[in-house]
Design a protein around this motif. Sequence first.
Motif, PDB file in Angstrom:
ATOM      1  N   PHE A 149     -48.362  10.364  28.110  1.00  0.00           N
ATOM      2  CA  PHE A 149     -47.864   9.011  27.903  1.00  0.00           C
ATOM      3  C   PHE A 149     -48.166   8.586  26.476  1.00  0.00           C
ATOM      4  N   ALA A 150     -47.158   8.046  25.811  1.00  0.00           N
ATOM      5  CA  ALA A 150     -47.323   7.484  24.467  1.00  0.00           C
ATOM      6  C   ALA A 150     -47.162   5.972  24.576  1.00  0.00           C
ATOM      7  N   PHE A 151     -48.124   5.242  24.070  1.00  0.00           N
ATOM      8  CA  PHE A 151     -48.113   3.777  24.096  1.00  0.00           C
ATOM      9  C   PHE A 151     -47.787   3.283  22.693  1.00  0.00           C
ATOM     10  N   VAL A 152     -46.716   2.505  22.579  1.00  0.00           N
ATOM     11  CA  VAL A 152     -46.192   2.078  21.283  1.00  0.00           C
ATOM     12  C   VAL A 152     -46.114   0.554  21.260  1.00  0.00           C
ATOM     13  N   GLY A 153     -46.554  -0.043  20.175  1.00  0.00           N
ATOM     14  CA  GLY A 153     -46.423  -1.494  20.053  1.00  0.00           C
ATOM     15  C   GLY A 153     -47.481  -2.118  19.182  1.00  0.00           C
ATOM     16  N   ASN A 154     -47.896  -3.312  19.570  1.00  0.00           N
ATOM     17  CA  ASN A 154     -48.806  -4.117  18.758  1.00  0.00           C
ATOM     18  C   ASN A 154     -50.249  -4.009  19.260  1.00  0.00           C
ATOM     19  N   SER A 155     -51.051  -5.025  19.001  1.00  0.00           N
ATOM     20  CA  SER A 155     -52.461  -4.992  19.375  1.00  0.00           C
ATOM     21  C   SER A 155     -52.673  -4.904  20.878  1.00  0.00           C
ATOM     22  N   HIS A 156     -51.732  -5.433  21.666  1.00  0.00           N
ATOM     23  CA  HIS A 156     -51.880  -5.324  23.121  1.00  0.00           C
ATOM     24  C   HIS A 156     -51.913  -3.853  23.545  1.00  0.00           C
ATOM     25  N   MET A 157     -51.197  -3.010  22.850  1.00  0.00           N
ATOM     26  CA  MET A 157     -51.249  -1.569  23.110  1.00  0.00           C
ATOM     27  C   MET A 157     -52.504  -0.975  22.461  1.00  0.00           C
ATOM     28  N   ALA A 158     -52.746  -1.332  21.204  1.00  0.00           N
ATOM     29  CA  ALA A 158     -53.842  -0.739  20.437  1.00  0.00           C
ATOM     30  C   ALA A 158     -55.201  -0.933  21.106  1.00  0.00           C
ATOM     31  N   PHE A 159     -55.412  -2.084  21.724  1.00  0.00           N
ATOM     32  CA  PHE A 159     -56.725  -2.412  22.283  1.00  0.00           C
ATOM     33  C   PHE A 159     -56.881  -2.019  23.754  1.00  0.00           C
TER      34      PHE A 159
ATOM     35  N   ASN B  92     -52.207   6.689  21.840  1.00  0.00           N
ATOM     36  CA  ASN B  92     -52.045   5.270  21.552  1.00  0.00           C
ATOM     37  C   ASN B  92     -51.493   5.087  20.136  1.00  0.00           C
ATOM     38  N   TYR B  93     -50.276   4.584  20.063  1.00  0.00           N
ATOM     39  CA  TYR B  93     -49.625   4.285  18.788  1.00  0.00           C
ATOM     40  C   TYR B  93     -49.502   2.773  18.597  1.00  0.00           C
ATOM     41  N   GLY B  94     -50.402   2.028  19.231  1.00  0.00           N
ATOM     42  CA  GLY B  94     -50.426   0.583  19.042  1.00  0.00           C
ATOM     43  C   GLY B  94     -50.974   0.256  17.667  1.00  0.00           C
ATOM     44  N   ALA B  95     -50.400  -0.756  17.028  1.00  0.00           N
ATOM     45  CA  ALA B  95     -50.814  -1.153  15.684  1.00  0.00           C
ATOM     46  C   ALA B  95     -50.963  -2.676  15.639  1.00  0.00           C
ATOM     47  N   PRO B  96     -52.203  -3.167  15.521  1.00  0.00           N
ATOM     48  CA  PRO B  96     -52.408  -4.617  15.488  1.00  0.00           C
ATOM     49  C   PRO B  96     -51.584  -5.295  14.403  1.00  0.00           C
ATOM     50  N   GLY B  97     -51.009  -6.434  14.763  1.00  0.00           N
ATOM     51  CA  GLY B  97     -50.247  -7.230  13.805  1.00  0.00           C
ATOM     52  C   GLY B  97     -48.804  -6.803  13.639  1.00  0.00           C
ATOM     53  N   GLU B  98     -48.417  -5.724  14.294  1.00  0.00           N
ATOM     54  CA  GLU B  98     -47.072  -5.191  14.101  1.00  0.00           C
ATOM     55  C   GLU B  98     -46.069  -5.767  15.100  1.00  0.00           C
TER      56      GLU B  98
ATOM     57  N   VAL C 232     -44.515   3.995  26.816  1.00  0.00           N
ATOM     58  CA  VAL C 232     -44.781   2.626  27.235  1.00  0.00           C
ATOM     59  C   VAL C 232     -44.735   1.768  25.982  1.00  0.00           C
ATOM     60  N   VAL C 233     -43.889   0.737  25.990  1.00  0.00           N
ATOM     61  CA  VAL C 233     -43.666  -0.077  24.803  1.00  0.00           C
ATOM     62  C   VAL C 233     -43.978  -1.542  25.114  1.00  0.00           C
ATOM     63  N   GLN C 234     -44.625  -2.218  24.177  1.00  0.00           N
ATOM     64  CA  GLN C 234     -44.810  -3.666  24.261  1.00  0.00           C
ATOM     65  C   GLN C 234     -44.990  -4.195  22.851  1.00  0.00           C
ATOM     66  N   PHE C 235     -44.135  -5.136  22.480  1.00  0.00           N
ATOM     67  CA  PHE C 235     -44.252  -5.808  21.182  1.00  0.00           C
ATOM     68  C   PHE C 235     -43.422  -7.071  21.228  1.00  0.00           C
ATOM     69  N   GLY C 236     -43.518  -7.856  20.180  1.00  0.00           N
ATOM     70  CA  GLY C 236     -42.702  -9.057  20.069  1.00  0.00           C
ATOM     71  C   GLY C 236     -43.493 -10.313  19.779  1.00  0.00           C
ATOM     72  N   THR C 237     -44.722 -10.386  20.254  1.00  0.00           N
ATOM     73  CA  THR C 237     -45.480 -11.627  20.059  1.00  0.00           C
ATOM     74  C   THR C 237     -45.742 -11.916  18.580  1.00  0.00           C
ATOM     75  N   ASN C 238     -45.864 -10.877  17.764  1.00  0.00           N
ATOM     76  CA  ASN C 238     -46.109 -11.095  16.333  1.00  0.00           C
ATOM     77  C   ASN C 238     -44.846 -11.495  15.576  1.00  0.00           C
ATOM     78  N   ASP C 239     -43.692 -11.370  16.205  1.00  0.00           N
ATOM     79  CA  ASP C 239     -42.429 -11.733  15.562  1.00  0.00           C
ATOM     80  C   ASP C 239     -42.024 -13.183  15.828  1.00  0.00           C
ATOM     81  N   ILE C 240     -42.678 -13.840  16.765  1.00  0.00           N
ATOM     82  CA  ILE C 240     -42.231 -15.147  17.259  1.00  0.00           C
ATOM     83  C   ILE C 240     -42.096 -16.191  16.152  1.00  0.00           C
TER      84      ILE C 240
END
Length: 172
Positions: free
Chosen positions: A7-17, A31-37, A55-63
Amino acid sequence: MEDRPKFAFVGNSHMAFWALNIYFPQWECMNYGAPGEGLAYVESFSVDTSDCYVVVQFGTNDIYRLNDENADEYVERYVKAVLAIPSLKTYLFCIFPRNDYDDYSTAVNKFIRMLNQKIHARLEGTEIVCLDVFDRLLQHGRLNPGLTIDDLHLNGKGYSILSDALKKAVNG
């Protein structure tokens, strides 16, 4: 010994942490999560994950860059970026609610809900599995503070909600 699914996890800090080895010891997790991304990171993601469940999750940093005028363009780019990640199967978590407005407004989360609805509608008919945990993370229209460490990032209880939703979808 049987190979563990990758499993590869991609996204922002929610993935990274996310303490993936604790929640998913039966899987090989990268884990390919990157805080702030956000979207730009996912659009430029170039790791070959074609042999992985993604597994992907992002978007909160773009709001903060979004409004009613550019929401549809963002949704199109968002969907295109998710579909471009190579995978055996992709699981997409919704954009999570956030609480970082001083006036305790729920307006940002109403906007995020609208984005999630547009993204979900746009992904109908694709192979992407949408994991909508938005309402499970909310309390009175705001991100439930009992699920966070700082009113934004999830704590163990928050990650348990994500982990349960993902396991249910994978084993489903």
